[in-house]
Design a protein around this motif. Structure first.
Motif, PDB file in Angstrom:
ATOM      1  N   TYR A   1      -2.050   8.333   7.114  1.00 53.42           N
ATOM      2  CA  TYR A   1      -0.755   8.240   6.430  1.00 53.42           C
ATOM      3  C   TYR A   1       0.206   9.321   6.889  1.00 53.42           C
TER       4      TYR A   1
ATOM      5  N   ILE B   1       0.806  -1.223   0.000  1.00 53.19           N
ATOM      6  CA  ILE B   1       0.000   0.000   0.000  1.00 53.19           C
ATOM      7  C   ILE B   1       0.841   1.277   0.000  1.00 53.19           C
TER       8      ILE B   1
ATOM      9  N   ILE C   1       1.542   4.154   5.590  1.00 53.55           N
ATOM     10  CA  ILE C   1       0.355   3.874   6.392  1.00 53.55           C
ATOM     11  C   ILE C   1       0.751   3.793   7.866  1.00 53.55           C
ATOM     12  N   GLN C   2      -0.095   4.333   8.735  1.00 52.46           N
ATOM     13  CA  GLN C   2       0.162   4.291  10.184  1.00 52.46           C
ATOM     14  C   GLN C   2      -0.844   3.378  10.856  1.00 52.46           C
ATOM     15  N   LYS C   3      -0.661   3.147  12.147  1.00 50.00           N
ATOM     16  CA  LYS C   3      -1.457   2.114  12.798  1.00 50.00           C
ATOM     17  C   LYS C   3      -2.960   2.408  12.782  1.00 50.00           C
TER      18      LYS C   3
ATOM     19  N   GLY D   1      -4.525   3.742  10.241  1.00 54.03           N
ATOM     20  CA  GLY D   1      -5.021   3.805   8.869  1.00 54.03           C
ATOM     21  C   GLY D   1      -4.830   5.162   8.213  1.00 54.03           C
TER      22      GLY D   1
END
Lengths: 120, 823
Positions: B575, B561, B569-571, B573
């Motif tokens: 960015y 992704i 992407i971060q935890k 969802g």
């Protein structure tokens, strides 16, 4: 083709056409109960899961689609698109709802949505 | 004139070999094995090269092999065996009375025994203009070089002759980028080896590859002035051409023998002992006529060589009785096999099998209880089995019903298992067709000489050392013979559960089979899943991108992704977004734009990264295109902080400000980043430049770090921080910035081409060794320049800002908007 579709009396809600979802990809449908991820496989089957991995809540719509499975982008859990179940040895289940395709149009059976299960 | 004679102190007989090709040298190899030291040997070759594998010229033309890879005996081999070699000096006359030969240079050498192995020449059809510049045969390395030169200009090629050689030439020229037309006199391609069905399948496949095929086409004239400009056919059609390859057949090269008064017919005539009409003169190879037959394939030549060598060694009984031949087309990705006679006729019965979905056609011809011939297209793995039965004249009545399905069915108990199939073969079964090595010989060598690897078997028996198509069977023989004692060829793990092949094998196949899409790779390499998985797809996408720059269309569905949406992407969802700051430099305009974006999109966290740039955390996916548009407007582009590619070039401030600085490290860092940004690599790549040995930019734990010193630049490679810290190794010290840039490009490309996907430079360097990297980059300037050139070429396709493409809505728009909103 980004459209807003008003709820209808019917159980099946039209959400778009199959070709609007990239093959081996996913699109989101925003609903009152959260995001639903629609997946289209390499064989053109369409599935709908809650856009939320049973493991860490990752957005499944952002994962790589292979066969009838998707790999979550956060920690690479593999989720079965038809059942929402995590593929062993992981355990957990993403929420999922029925889909039908009529004449290339995708319908979501949102009324029959099944909650997921997991450690969260 | 100089005359070489035997030195008086030796009484050895003098053997002179005319022709430095495969047949002559194979005879010497066999002779040296049987009777070392019997002769004082001199070899004359017309070509300026040592002995090479002529049947592999097609892969050289197609760019799948280099000339070095097809050399059979280097000059050191001649030296080690005490052989005097004269290359580029064709023999022009034989004085049979005085027993001497004289070469073009005037050199005269005396012989007691002479071996003629002058091979053949391409037949040039006698049409007007056939002598124009740009008309070549396909026979030796010089021809291949001419073709490669022509192909480098692009343009059009006409290949006259749709036989084995013509089609291999056509394929090679097409691969090299020419527009190719094959002109063939007969109605079907390779009509001597294939029947109409297989010929048609082959034609369709070649046409699918973009090669035009004209059958039933007769050449009238080669057009042009001094250089060729086209070919006119007898029906009036004119085909423009910058290169014409004549591949209508070969003629035995017998002018020398004829002039010496030796008996000649269609070729130089020999008896079963390979002796010519002069008992002191032997002959082998494509120049000879034996029992009225001439041969143009390698296997019969080697059979002749064995007999000739035995006779030369003093043997009195061995005899050559002719060969049954089989043909394989060396066009990568097209499997064609034929052997024996399949023209049909009274009492013959055809058994045909077709599988259109797989593109398979098989036909075997049976007469009575014997196999007469076989034609296989698309699936040739049983070729060897049919060929063996054909040569043996085996009774096939017992397996008649399942003969067409191949050995897996016909051989009885469990032969679908390749190991069992090898066990079931008799000792006399030929495994290696090129070198005529049978099973018994290989097994005997393994047990008696204690061989335990493929390379050793190749060295001792030559099995699988020529075209390599029997490699699998030789490995099976090692496994069967040694049992648990065979460790297998050191194999890396398969790529993933979708395939049994390793990363390296898949990569080689992509290049060799010219696979250009992911589905092609999966189809040809027999993937076990319909469309791979999250392990293999990104790897394949990278390998294809690296192999076919500018040609392969990136498959975004096979990207993780972060690389698909060009953010991390971060935890939750959301960015993070990192704009590029060249060499760690920024300015008021950029900082102001960043500040504005942070406020406008309510970005919650702003952090300075370890790579000297600014990271914006918590951006919603749907806001990404608008965030990028604003950053673009201030001149900023993607920092690729998400990519398996070039991340950052970290710098210290250098001689511009620092009182210790020795060079302009910041300026060099900017140049390096401008050179390398946008590239895709097997894993992330971080660079750094420190302005003095105090090394403030921590350059010695980077994938490539430059440490400036008074006298130049030290280049350090293969370091990283992370879980397992590895300090760099010193690659080389150079004097100028230009050298730093060239080394960097070459190093990046070597890593791109040879590391496995997700292998960082540190483990890659440990796997291949610093010496190897030095060998490719430092010891061999040609190799370094070529790698750098390939890197620069691929960069011409990769330095487009992915943010700008997406901010404009031109690319992947669907990624950033929902399909629908309901309820």
């Amino acid at each position: 083709m980004d459209q807003s579709i008003k709820g209808t009396a019917a159980d099946w809600i039209e959400v778009g056409r199959v070709e609007d979802i990239p093959r081996q990809g996913s699109r989101i449908v925003k609903t009152g109960r959260g995001d639903i991820a629609l997946f289209r496989t390499v064989a053109d089957e369409v599935f709908a899961l809650e856009d939320r991995c049973p493991h860490g809540g990752g957005p499944l719509s952002q994962g790589i689609v292979h066969g009838a499975r998707v790999t979550c982008p956060l920690h690479s859990w593999v989720i079965d698109l038809a059942s929402g179940e995590a593929v062993g040895p992981d355990e957990g289940c993403a929420g999922h709802c029925p889909v039908r395709v009529v004449g290339g149009v995708v319908h979501l059976g949102l009324m029959a949505f099944k909650e997921g299960c997991g450690h969260e | 004139m100089t005359t070489h004679t035997t030195s008086p102190q030796t009484s050895r007989k003098r053997l002179v070999v005319v022709g430095n090709g495969m047949a002559g040298i194979r005879t010497l190899e066999e002779l040296l094995a049987k009777a070392p030291g019997r002769f004082e040997i001199t070899v004359f070759g017309a070509e300026p090269h040592p002995n090479y594998n002529r049947i592999m010229l097609s892969p050289v033309l197609a760019g799948e092999k280099t000339f070095e890879q097809i050399v059979l005996n280097g000059r050191d081999w001649y030296e080690a065996n005490g052989i005097t070699l004269f290359t580029g000096d064709p023999v022009e006359s034989i004085d049979r009375e005085k027993r001497t030969v004289t070469a073009m240079s005037g050199r005269t050498v005396a012989y007691d025994t002479l071996l003629i192995a002058t091979g053949s020449t391409p037949f040039i059809i006698p049409v007007p203009g056939a002598d124009r510049l740009g008309v070549v045969g396909f026979r030796d390395l010089a021809d291949v070089e001419t073709m490669l030169e022509a192909a480098a200009q692009g343009g059009r090629a006409v290949v006259i002759g749709g036989g084995l050689l013509g089609l291999e030439a056509a394929n090679g020229l097409k691969v090299k980028g020419m527009d190719v037309t094959v002109v063939h006199l007969m109605d079907t391609l390779m009509e001597r080896q294939l029947d109409r069905s297989a010929g048609t399948l082959l034609q369709r496949e070649l046409e699918r590859r973009g090669i035009a095929v004209l059958t039933g086409a007769d050449t009238a004239e080669i057009l042009g002035n001094s250089r060729v400009s086209g070919v006119r056919l007898k029906d009036g059609q004119v085909l423009p051409a910058d290169l014409v390859v004549m591949a209508v057949g070969i003629r035995p090269n017998m002018a020398l023998a004829k002039a010496a008064g030796l008996a000649c017919g269609r070729g130089l005539q020999v008896d079963d002992a390979m002796r010519t009409s002069d008992p002191a003169i032997y002959a082998v190879g494509e120049c000879v006529e034996h029992r009225g037959q001439t041969y143009g394939l390698v296997a019969p030549l080697f059979e002749m060589a064995r007999v000739a060598a035995d006779r030369l060694a003093g043997g009195e009984t061995s005899a050559y009785t002719g060969s049954v031949t089989a043909t394989k087309l060396k066009v990568t990705g097209v499997d064609v096999f034929s052997a024996g006679d399949f023209s049909g006729g009274a009492g013959c019965e055809d058994i045909v099998f077709r599988d259109a979905a797989r593109g398979v056609y098989k036909r075997v011809v049976v007469k009575g209880d014997r196999l007469l011939g076989a034609v296989l297209y698309g699936d040739t793995k049983d070729g060897g089995w049919y060929f063996q039965m054909l040569k043996d004249g085996a009774d096939v009545s017992a397996v008649r019903d399942t003969l067409i399905f191949g050995q897996g069915f016909g051989g009885g108990e469990g032969t679908a298992n390749p190991k069992a199939a090898v066990v079931a073969l008799p000792d006399s079964a030929e495994i290696c067709g090129c070198n005529g090595v049978c099973k018994g010989t290989i097994v005997q060598a393994i047990t008696e000489k204690g061989l335990s690897s493929l390379d050793e078997v190749r060295a001792h028996t030559k099995a699988s050392a020529s075209c390599g198509s029997c490699t699998g069977q030789v490995e099976q023989l090692l496994a069967v013979t040694l049992g648990d004692g065979y460790a297998g060829e050191a194999k890396a793990k398969p790529m993933c559960k979708c395939t049994d092949r390793t990363h390296d094998e898949v990569r080689r196949a992509i290049a060799a089979l010219e696979l250009k899409t992911i589905p092609d790779v999966m189809q040809r390499l027999e993937w076990k899943t319909p469309d791979g998985c999250h392990h293999c797809r990104p790897a394949l996408n990278y390998y294809l991108l690296c192999q076919w720059p500018g040609e392969y269309k990136d498959d975004y569905r096979s990207r993780y992704i972060n690389e698909r949406v060009h953010a991390n992407i971060q935890k939750d969802g959301t960015y993070s977004v990192v704009p590029r700051m060249w060499g760690g430099l920024t300015n008021a305009k950029e900082l102001r734009a960043i500040a504005d974006v942070v406020e406008k999109f309510a970005i919650p966290t702003v952090k300075v990264t370890g790579g000297q740039r600014i990271d914006l955390f918590g951006v919603k996916k749907e806001d990404l295109p608008a965030v990028w548009a604003d950053l673009n407007a201030a001149g900023m582009v993607s920092g690729h902080a998400y990519a398996k590619g070039l991340r950052t070039v970290k710098t210290c401030v250098g001689s511009e400000w620092c009182r210790f600085g020795t060079q302009d490290s910041t300026g060099l860092g900017v140049k390096l980043e401008r050179l390398t940004w946008g590239t895709w690599t097997p894993h992330k790549v971080k660079l750094a430049v420190s302005g003095c040995p105090r090394n403030c930019a921590e350059a010695t734990i980077k994938d490539l770090g430059v440490v400036c010193v008074d006298s130049g630049y030290e280049l350090h490679v293969g370091g990283n921080g992370g879980m397992h810290v590895r300090a760099c190794d010193l690659l080389v010290k150079v004097a100028t910035e230009a050298e730093v840039l060239e080394y960097t490009g070459a190093y990046m490309q070597l890593y791109r081409e040879e590391a496995r996907y997700l292998e960082r430079t540190a483990p890659w360097l440990e796997r291949v060794g610093l010496d190897y990297v030095k060998k490719r980059l430092v010891d061999d300037p040609e190799s370094r320049k070529a790698l750098n050139a390939r890197f620069l070429f691929s960069q011409t396709f990769s330095q487009d800002d992915p943010w700008a493409e997406r901010a404009s809505g031109a690319v992947d728009r669907h990624e950033f908007a929902p399909l629908a909103q309901v309820g």
